[in-house]
Motif scaffolding. Structure first.
Motif, PDB file in Angstrom:
ATOM      1  N   SER A   4       0.845  -1.185   0.000  1.00  0.00           N
ATOM      2  CA  SER A   4       0.000   0.000   0.000  1.00  0.00           C
ATOM      3  C   SER A   4       0.883   1.238   0.000  1.00  0.00           C
ATOM      4  O   SER A   4       1.892   1.300   0.699  1.00  0.00           O
ATOM      5  N   HIS A   5       0.460   2.228  -0.755  1.00  0.00           N
ATOM      6  CA  HIS A   5       1.258   3.439  -0.906  1.00  0.00           C
ATOM      7  C   HIS A   5       1.032   4.364   0.270  1.00  0.00           C
ATOM      8  O   HIS A   5      -0.106   4.655   0.644  1.00  0.00           O
ATOM      9  N   VAL A   6       2.114   4.842   0.873  1.00  0.00           N
ATOM     10  CA  VAL A   6       2.036   5.771   1.998  1.00  0.00           C
ATOM     11  C   VAL A   6       2.582   7.109   1.527  1.00  0.00           C
ATOM     12  O   VAL A   6       3.778   7.230   1.256  1.00  0.00           O
ATOM     13  N   VAL A   8       4.294  10.585   1.544  1.00  0.00           N
ATOM     14  CA  VAL A   8       5.237  11.193   2.478  1.00  0.00           C
ATOM     15  C   VAL A   8       4.886  12.661   2.701  1.00  0.00           C
ATOM     16  O   VAL A   8       4.280  13.320   1.848  1.00  0.00           O
ATOM     17  N   LEU A   9       5.249  13.154   3.884  1.00  0.00           N
ATOM     18  CA  LEU A   9       5.028  14.564   4.243  1.00  0.00           C
ATOM     19  C   LEU A   9       3.583  14.998   3.969  1.00  0.00           C
ATOM     20  O   LEU A   9       3.332  16.124   3.545  1.00  0.00           O
ATOM     21  N   ALA A  10       2.649  14.101   4.217  1.00  0.00           N
ATOM     22  CA  ALA A  10       1.252  14.375   3.867  1.00  0.00           C
ATOM     23  C   ALA A  10       0.692  15.563   4.642  1.00  0.00           C
ATOM     24  O   ALA A  10       0.093  16.482   4.054  1.00  0.00           O
ATOM     25  N   GLY A  11       0.887  15.563   5.966  1.00  0.00           N
ATOM     26  CA  GLY A  11       0.378  16.676   6.761  1.00  0.00           C
ATOM     27  C   GLY A  11       1.046  17.988   6.412  1.00  0.00           C
ATOM     28  O   GLY A  11       0.387  19.040   6.331  1.00  0.00           O
ATOM     29  N   GLU A  12       2.348  17.927   6.181  1.00  0.00           N
ATOM     30  CA  GLU A  12       3.096  19.143   5.836  1.00  0.00           C
ATOM     31  C   GLU A  12       2.650  19.695   4.479  1.00  0.00           C
ATOM     32  O   GLU A  12       2.577  20.913   4.278  1.00  0.00           O
ATOM     33  N   LEU A  13       2.366  18.790   3.525  1.00  0.00           N
ATOM     34  CA  LEU A  13       1.905  19.230   2.208  1.00  0.00           C
ATOM     35  C   LEU A  13       0.555  19.935   2.317  1.00  0.00           C
ATOM     36  O   LEU A  13       0.353  21.002   1.725  1.00  0.00           O
ATOM     37  N   ILE A  14      -0.370  19.342   3.064  1.00  0.00           N
ATOM     38  CA  ILE A  14      -1.690  19.951   3.211  1.00  0.00           C
ATOM     39  C   ILE A  14      -1.584  21.309   3.910  1.00  0.00           C
ATOM     40  O   ILE A  14      -2.259  22.280   3.539  1.00  0.00           O
ATOM     41  N   GLU A  15      -0.731  21.407   4.902  1.00  0.00           N
ATOM     42  CA  GLU A  15      -0.547  22.688   5.605  1.00  0.00           C
ATOM     43  C   GLU A  15      -0.002  23.757   4.660  1.00  0.00           C
ATOM     44  O   GLU A  15      -0.428  24.914   4.676  1.00  0.00           O
ATOM     45  N   ALA A  16       0.963  23.374   3.813  1.00  0.00           N
ATOM     46  CA  ALA A  16       1.575  24.340   2.890  1.00  0.00           C
ATOM     47  C   ALA A  16       0.609  24.751   1.782  1.00  0.00           C
ATOM     48  O   ALA A  16       0.564  25.926   1.385  1.00  0.00           O
ATOM     49  N   LEU A  17      -0.153  23.797   1.261  1.00  0.00           N
ATOM     50  CA  LEU A  17      -1.061  24.098   0.149  1.00  0.00           C
ATOM     51  C   LEU A  17      -2.368  24.726   0.616  1.00  0.00           C
ATOM     52  O   LEU A  17      -2.986  25.503  -0.125  1.00  0.00           O
ATOM     53  N   ASP A  18      -2.812  24.376   1.827  1.00  0.00           N
ATOM     54  CA  ASP A  18      -4.057  24.899   2.392  1.00  0.00           C
ATOM     55  C   ASP A  18      -5.217  24.798   1.394  1.00  0.00           C
ATOM     56  O   ASP A  18      -5.814  25.813   1.004  1.00  0.00           O
ATOM     57  N   PRO A  19      -5.567  23.587   0.928  1.00  0.00           N
ATOM     58  CA  PRO A  19      -6.653  23.436  -0.052  1.00  0.00           C
ATOM     59  C   PRO A  19      -7.978  23.936   0.521  1.00  0.00           C
ATOM     60  O   PRO A  19      -8.308  23.671   1.678  1.00  0.00           O
ATOM     61  N   ARG A  20      -8.751  24.636  -0.323  1.00  0.00           N
ATOM     62  CA  ARG A  20     -10.014  25.207   0.126  1.00  0.00           C
ATOM     63  C   ARG A  20     -11.140  24.781  -0.805  1.00  0.00           C
ATOM     64  O   ARG A  20     -10.904  24.503  -1.981  1.00  0.00           O
ATOM     65  N   PRO A  21     -12.373  24.753  -0.288  1.00  0.00           N
ATOM     66  CA  PRO A  21     -13.520  24.351  -1.114  1.00  0.00           C
ATOM     67  C   PRO A  21     -13.620  25.185  -2.391  1.00  0.00           C
ATOM     68  O   PRO A  21     -13.457  26.408  -2.364  1.00  0.00           O
ATOM     69  N   GLY A 291       9.111  10.416  13.682  1.00  0.00           N
ATOM     70  CA  GLY A 291       8.023   9.453  13.744  1.00  0.00           C
ATOM     71  C   GLY A 291       7.645   8.927  12.376  1.00  0.00           C
ATOM     72  O   GLY A 291       7.406   7.723  12.208  1.00  0.00           O
ATOM     73  N   GLU A 292       7.601   9.817  11.383  1.00  0.00           N
ATOM     74  CA  GLU A 292       7.264   9.370  10.034  1.00  0.00           C
ATOM     75  C   GLU A 292       8.348   8.469   9.468  1.00  0.00           C
ATOM     76  O   GLU A 292       8.048   7.444   8.846  1.00  0.00           O
ATOM     77  N   VAL A 293       9.599   8.837   9.678  1.00  0.00           N
ATOM     78  CA  VAL A 293      10.703   8.011   9.180  1.00  0.00           C
ATOM     79  C   VAL A 293      10.668   6.635   9.837  1.00  0.00           C
ATOM     80  O   VAL A 293      10.928   5.609   9.186  1.00  0.00           O
ATOM     81  N   GLY A 294      10.316   6.608  11.126  1.00  0.00           N
ATOM     82  CA  GLY A 294      10.243   5.328  11.821  1.00  0.00           C
ATOM     83  C   GLY A 294       9.167   4.418  11.265  1.00  0.00           C
ATOM     84  O   GLY A 294       9.366   3.201  11.174  1.00  0.00           O
ATOM     85  N   SER A 295       8.025   5.004  10.892  1.00  0.00           N
ATOM     86  CA  SER A 295       6.927   4.188  10.372  1.00  0.00           C
ATOM     87  C   SER A 295       7.027   3.953   8.875  1.00  0.00           C
ATOM     88  O   SER A 295       6.469   2.992   8.347  1.00  0.00           O
TER      89      SER A 295
END
Length: 315
Positions: A4-6, A8-21, A291-295
């Motif tokens: 399964s594809h995980v 990377v930096l998912a939370g950081e990407l969303i924070e930087a892009l700040d997608p809006r409706p 934590g991300e690197v560990g998982s």
């Protein structure tokens, strides 16, 4: 079988892009859709996500993705440079543009595609199975000097010279057909004391050959200006890279657009009139947490750079 594809930096990407409706997003390297799903959920029914990928396996993932997300969707079967070129020609303007460079888990873990040194498979490494150049041609036909240059530039391989010589010597007596053949040659060319000092001995060489086969850095050089052209004012861009050559390109591209006055410091007032066309999210590259690197150990080399577009450039 693919793991399964995980993303990377998912939370950081969303924070930087700040997608809006209601916004329009362009995912330049859709892959298995990990990042796209997180973005699409925030775009809502009035938003649109345009996905680009040259891998036909990614298109099959997209079909399931499109049926499940709330926003409108569109898929372009193309390299991210060609896909962005098409969007520029159409006059598309997006609020978000992001690119996840390198290779996805679905490619690494599909053994028969020859991306991994962990499986015995035919040498291939093509992201687009329709293209002519593959890893088998690189190792069996490229001159020694060109192979060494690729290993050095794309893999930061310390033993690029000896490995290239060993490849050329081996192919004089037989065609190098499989990933296991190549791993054996590479391992034999590296001194025993250094063979496992930095992980698997073939890791850097496989990365370098993959980048060469798919012209990944050339694609990036072409794509960055196109991505910026697609982005509307106040739009957000993010690039995740896994190789120093990729990260340098993204860093320099964004830094050039974030630069203001270029007048000599001795001048009392600005005469160039240059103002920044980008605002950097962070001066430094954003790295995964421990934590991300560990998982997800594959995230260790990931680096993200992001910026907001302040205005259209004059170039």
């Amino acid at each position: 079988m693919t793991a399964s594809h995980v993303p990377v930096l998912a939370g950081e990407l969303i924070e930087a892009l700040d997608p809006r409706p209601g916004e329009i997003a362009v995912d330049c390297t859709f892959g298995a859709g990990g990042h796209a799903r997180l973005v699409a959920e925030r775009l809502g029914p009035g938003g649109t996500l345009i996905a680009i990928d040259r891998d036909p396996v990614a298109e099959s993932h997209f079909e399931a993705f499109a049926a499940e997300v709330p926003c409108q969707t569109r898929f372009l079967s193309a390299s991210f440079a060609d896909g962005l070129r098409q969007l520029v020609a159409e006059g598309v303007k997006a609020d978000l543009v992001y690119v996840d460079l390198g290779i996805s888990s679905m490619q690494v873990d599909t053994w028969e595609r020859g991306f991994s040194y962990s499986y015995d498979a035919p040498l291939d490494m093509r992201m687009d199975p329709e293209q002519e150049l593959d890893a088998r041609e690189v190792v069996n036909t490229w001159p020694e000097r060109r192979i060494a240059q690729a290993l050095r530039e794309y893999g930061d391989e310390r033993y690029a010279g000896p490995i290239a010589r060993a490849i050329v010597a081996a192919r004089e007596s037989r065609v190098i057909e499989t990933t296991s053949d190549l791993v054996e040659i590479i391992s034999g060319a590296i001194p025993a004391r250094a063979r496992f000092a930095g992980g698997h001995p073939a890791k850097r060489s496989f990365q370098a050959i993959r980048i060469a086969v798919n012209d990944e850095l050339g694609q990036l050089d072409t794509a960055l200006p196109l991505a910026w052209a697609v982005l509307r004012e106040n739009g957000r861009f993010a690039g995740i890279s896994f190789h120093s050559g990729e990260d340098r390109r993204v860093k320099r591209f964004l830094a050039a657009r974030a630069q203001g006055c270029t007048c000599p410091p001795e001048l009392p007032v600005c005469v160039c009139g240059r103002t920044p066309e980008a605002e950097l999210v962070s001066r430094r590259a954003i790295a995964p947490t421990a934590g991300e690197v560990g998982s997800n150990p594959r995230s260790a080399s990931a680096r993200m750079r992001a910026a907001r577009k302040l205005r259209e450039g004059t170039e």
